[in-house]
Design a protein around this motif. Sequence first.
Motif, PDB file in Angstrom:
ATOM      1  N   GLY A 123       0.807  -1.215   0.000  1.00 50.89           N
ATOM      2  CA  GLY A 123       0.000   0.000   0.000  1.00 50.89           C
ATOM      3  C   GLY A 123       0.841   1.265   0.000  1.00 50.89           C
ATOM      4  N   ASP A 124       0.173   2.405  -0.037  1.00 47.14           N
ATOM      5  CA  ASP A 124       0.828   3.705  -0.037  1.00 47.14           C
ATOM      6  C   ASP A 124       1.174   4.066   1.409  1.00 47.14           C
ATOM      7  N   VAL A 125       2.408   3.752   1.810  1.00 46.76           N
ATOM      8  CA  VAL A 125       2.818   3.956   3.198  1.00 46.76           C
ATOM      9  C   VAL A 125       2.847   5.443   3.551  1.00 46.76           C
ATOM     10  N   ALA A 126       3.257   6.280   2.611  1.00 45.73           N
ATOM     11  CA  ALA A 126       3.309   7.725   2.867  1.00 45.73           C
ATOM     12  C   ALA A 126       1.921   8.268   3.203  1.00 45.73           C
ATOM     13  N   LEU A 127       0.919   7.847   2.442  1.00 42.48           N
ATOM     14  CA  LEU A 127      -0.452   8.270   2.714  1.00 42.48           C
ATOM     15  C   LEU A 127      -0.909   7.720   4.057  1.00 42.48           C
ATOM     16  N   ASP A 128      -0.571   6.469   4.332  1.00 42.11           N
ATOM     17  CA  ASP A 128      -0.953   5.836   5.587  1.00 42.11           C
ATOM     18  C   ASP A 128      -0.394   6.598   6.783  1.00 42.11           C
ATOM     19  N   VAL A 129       0.899   6.913   6.728  1.00 40.66           N
ATOM     20  CA  VAL A 129       1.546   7.638   7.832  1.00 40.66           C
ATOM     21  C   VAL A 129       0.957   9.035   7.981  1.00 40.66           C
ATOM     22  N   SER A 130       0.614   9.672   6.867  1.00 42.08           N
ATOM     23  CA  SER A 130       0.028  11.020   6.910  1.00 42.08           C
ATOM     24  C   SER A 130      -1.330  11.006   7.600  1.00 42.08           C
ATOM     25  N   ILE A 131      -2.171  10.020   7.247  1.00 45.63           N
ATOM     26  CA  ILE A 131      -3.481   9.905   7.887  1.00 45.63           C
ATOM     27  C   ILE A 131      -3.328   9.577   9.365  1.00 45.63           C
ATOM     28  N   GLU A 132      -2.402   8.676   9.659  1.00 44.60           N
ATOM     29  CA  GLU A 132      -2.141   8.296  11.055  1.00 44.60           C
ATOM     30  C   GLU A 132      -1.704   9.511  11.873  1.00 44.60           C
ATOM     31  N   THR A 133      -0.830  10.322  11.297  1.00 46.56           N
ATOM     32  CA  THR A 133      -0.338  11.512  11.989  1.00 46.56           C
ATOM     33  C   THR A 133      -1.455  12.507  12.240  1.00 46.56           C
ATOM     34  N   LEU A 134      -2.236  12.797  11.202  1.00 50.02           N
ATOM     35  CA  LEU A 134      -3.322  13.784  11.342  1.00 50.02           C
ATOM     36  C   LEU A 134      -4.394  13.293  12.310  1.00 50.02           C
ATOM     37  N   SER A 135      -4.792  12.032  12.193  1.00 48.36           N
ATOM     38  CA  SER A 135      -5.847  11.509  13.080  1.00 48.36           C
ATOM     39  C   SER A 135      -5.374  11.489  14.535  1.00 48.36           C
ATOM     40  N   THR A 136      -4.083  11.228  14.740  1.00 45.70           N
ATOM     41  CA  THR A 136      -3.547  11.216  16.104  1.00 45.70           C
ATOM     42  C   THR A 136      -3.497  12.619  16.693  1.00 45.70           C
ATOM     43  N   LEU A 137      -3.076  13.594  15.888  1.00 48.55           N
ATOM     44  CA  LEU A 137      -3.025  14.979  16.372  1.00 48.55           C
ATOM     45  C   LEU A 137      -4.418  15.537  16.658  1.00 48.55           C
ATOM     46  N   LEU A 138      -5.428  15.012  15.967  1.00 45.88           N
ATOM     47  CA  LEU A 138      -6.816  15.458  16.190  1.00 45.88           C
ATOM     48  C   LEU A 138      -7.492  14.742  17.366  1.00 45.88           C
ATOM     49  N   ALA A 139      -6.843  13.703  17.883  1.00 52.11           N
ATOM     50  CA  ALA A 139      -7.453  12.873  18.925  1.00 52.11           C
ATOM     51  C   ALA A 139      -7.952  13.650  20.148  1.00 52.11           C
ATOM     52  N   PRO A 140      -7.204  14.648  20.662  1.00 53.45           N
ATOM     53  CA  PRO A 140      -7.712  15.376  21.837  1.00 53.45           C
ATOM     54  C   PRO A 140      -9.056  16.052  21.605  1.00 53.45           C
ATOM     55  N   LEU A 141      -9.340  16.449  20.369  1.00 52.35           N
ATOM     56  CA  LEU A 141     -10.636  17.049  20.053  1.00 52.35           C
ATOM     57  C   LEU A 141     -11.693  15.989  19.761  1.00 52.35           C
ATOM     58  N   MET A 142     -11.314  14.979  18.979  1.00 51.66           N
ATOM     59  CA  MET A 142     -12.289  14.020  18.479  1.00 51.66           C
ATOM     60  C   MET A 142     -12.790  13.053  19.549  1.00 51.66           C
ATOM     61  N   ILE A 143     -11.903  12.552  20.391  1.00 53.94           N
ATOM     62  CA  ILE A 143     -12.327  11.550  21.381  1.00 53.94           C
ATOM     63  C   ILE A 143     -13.361  12.111  22.359  1.00 53.94           C
ATOM     64  N   PRO A 144     -13.121  13.251  23.029  1.00 58.24           N
ATOM     65  CA  PRO A 144     -14.156  13.777  23.937  1.00 58.24           C
ATOM     66  C   PRO A 144     -15.459  14.114  23.213  1.00 58.24           C
ATOM     67  N   MET A 145     -15.350  14.690  22.006  1.00 61.79           N
ATOM     68  CA  MET A 145     -16.545  15.076  21.263  1.00 61.79           C
ATOM     69  C   MET A 145     -17.382  13.852  20.887  1.00 61.79           C
ATOM     70  N   ILE A 258      -5.933   3.429   2.988  1.00 66.11           N
ATOM     71  CA  ILE A 258      -7.140   3.931   3.645  1.00 66.11           C
ATOM     72  C   ILE A 258      -7.908   2.795   4.314  1.00 66.11           C
ATOM     73  N   THR A 259      -7.902   1.614   3.716  1.00 66.34           N
ATOM     74  CA  THR A 259      -8.566   0.460   4.334  1.00 66.34           C
ATOM     75  C   THR A 259      -7.978   0.174   5.712  1.00 66.34           C
ATOM     76  N   PHE A 260      -6.658   0.132   5.804  1.00 65.33           N
ATOM     77  CA  PHE A 260      -6.021  -0.137   7.097  1.00 65.33           C
ATOM     78  C   PHE A 260      -6.166   1.040   8.048  1.00 65.33           C
ATOM     79  N   GLU A 261      -6.105   2.256   7.516  1.00 64.78           N
ATOM     80  CA  GLU A 261      -6.224   3.429   8.378  1.00 64.78           C
ATOM     81  C   GLU A 261      -7.623   3.563   8.976  1.00 64.78           C
ATOM     82  N   VAL A 262      -8.626   3.135   8.248  1.00 63.77           N
ATOM     83  CA  VAL A 262      -9.994   3.183   8.779  1.00 63.77           C
ATOM     84  C   VAL A 262     -10.221   2.048   9.775  1.00 63.77           C
ATOM     85  N   GLY A 263      -9.803   0.834   9.422  1.00 58.89           N
ATOM     86  CA  GLY A 263     -10.163  -0.340  10.213  1.00 58.89           C
ATOM     87  C   GLY A 263      -9.333  -0.609  11.445  1.00 58.89           C
ATOM     88  N   MET A 264      -8.129  -0.026  11.542  1.00 58.02           N
ATOM     89  CA  MET A 264      -7.243  -0.304  12.671  1.00 58.02           C
ATOM     90  C   MET A 264      -7.202   0.883  13.622  1.00 58.02           C
TER      91      MET A 264
END
Length: 312
Positions: A123-145, A258-264
Amino acid sequence: MDSLVSFSKWLSKWFTAAVILWAVFNYAFPATSSWVIPNTAYLLGLILFGMGLTLTTEDFKRIAKRPIPVILGTVAHYVIMPGLAWLLCIIFHLKGATAAGVILVGSCPSGTSSSVMAFLSGGDVALDVSIETLSTLLAPLMIPMLLSFLADQYVSVPAQNLFLSTLRIVVVPIILGVVIHSIFGKKIDAIIKIMPLISQVAILLIVGAVVSANHANIFTAATTLVIPVVMLHNLCGYVLGFGFSKLLGLEEPQQKAITFEVGMQDSSLGATLAMKYFVPQAAIPSTIFSIWHNISGSILSSWWKNHSKKSH
């Protein structure tokens, strides 16, 4: 140092088996990891500090250059997985802390092992890492909401405390890792090489702590239902993530990412927050997810790799 790197590679190959064996051992001997229970947040911080050490300014530039797939993948993750968790709780009539735990793991950012699965599958590892990074940085907002919106019917959700804790546990270690990498550059290459081993050991310790804290409740009538729920949650996440990427018309490597980023999910974060803000029982879904998504991800990445070879 070379021996540690070699051991890290060996452990990565057998990590799923190691997680299962360590969970079984702690179920049989729960006192083994009882000392870890109050320290899970520090272990998770160590894992995310390691993630920050591996990031460079190029990773953030890549997000800026190709923002659309990264944003869409992150949105898909935070829509599909929490929504599936809430729906499965209704379908299976889950209640209280168990339901909150399922929704909590569904509201966590992408799992750190997803990039490994994306790599193994071609798969596209660069895209995977980018999504992982962004979703992790957004976690403080997304989890409580998300928890306030989806889980307040099951438990009292301390949204402000969750925000501050997630910010402290997740974002601060990542930023610290990025800053140290920027300052010292190649001087810390030796440390970066062994960070995967440190992270793997930390994940094992967190799994052991959760099993230790819940050994009396893991196989009760209420919690055994969590196993099929977690399996369905993960598998449906793969299916919907793949369908979403297919609908966008992305190429096969991006579809895999995106499949792995959504499901894991970052189930270690889910377990840590559950232990801190809810009862230990709420951490069971995250622990089962941690074991199961490594199994399912390994199977899917192996199948995808073989399938891709046959099709070319």
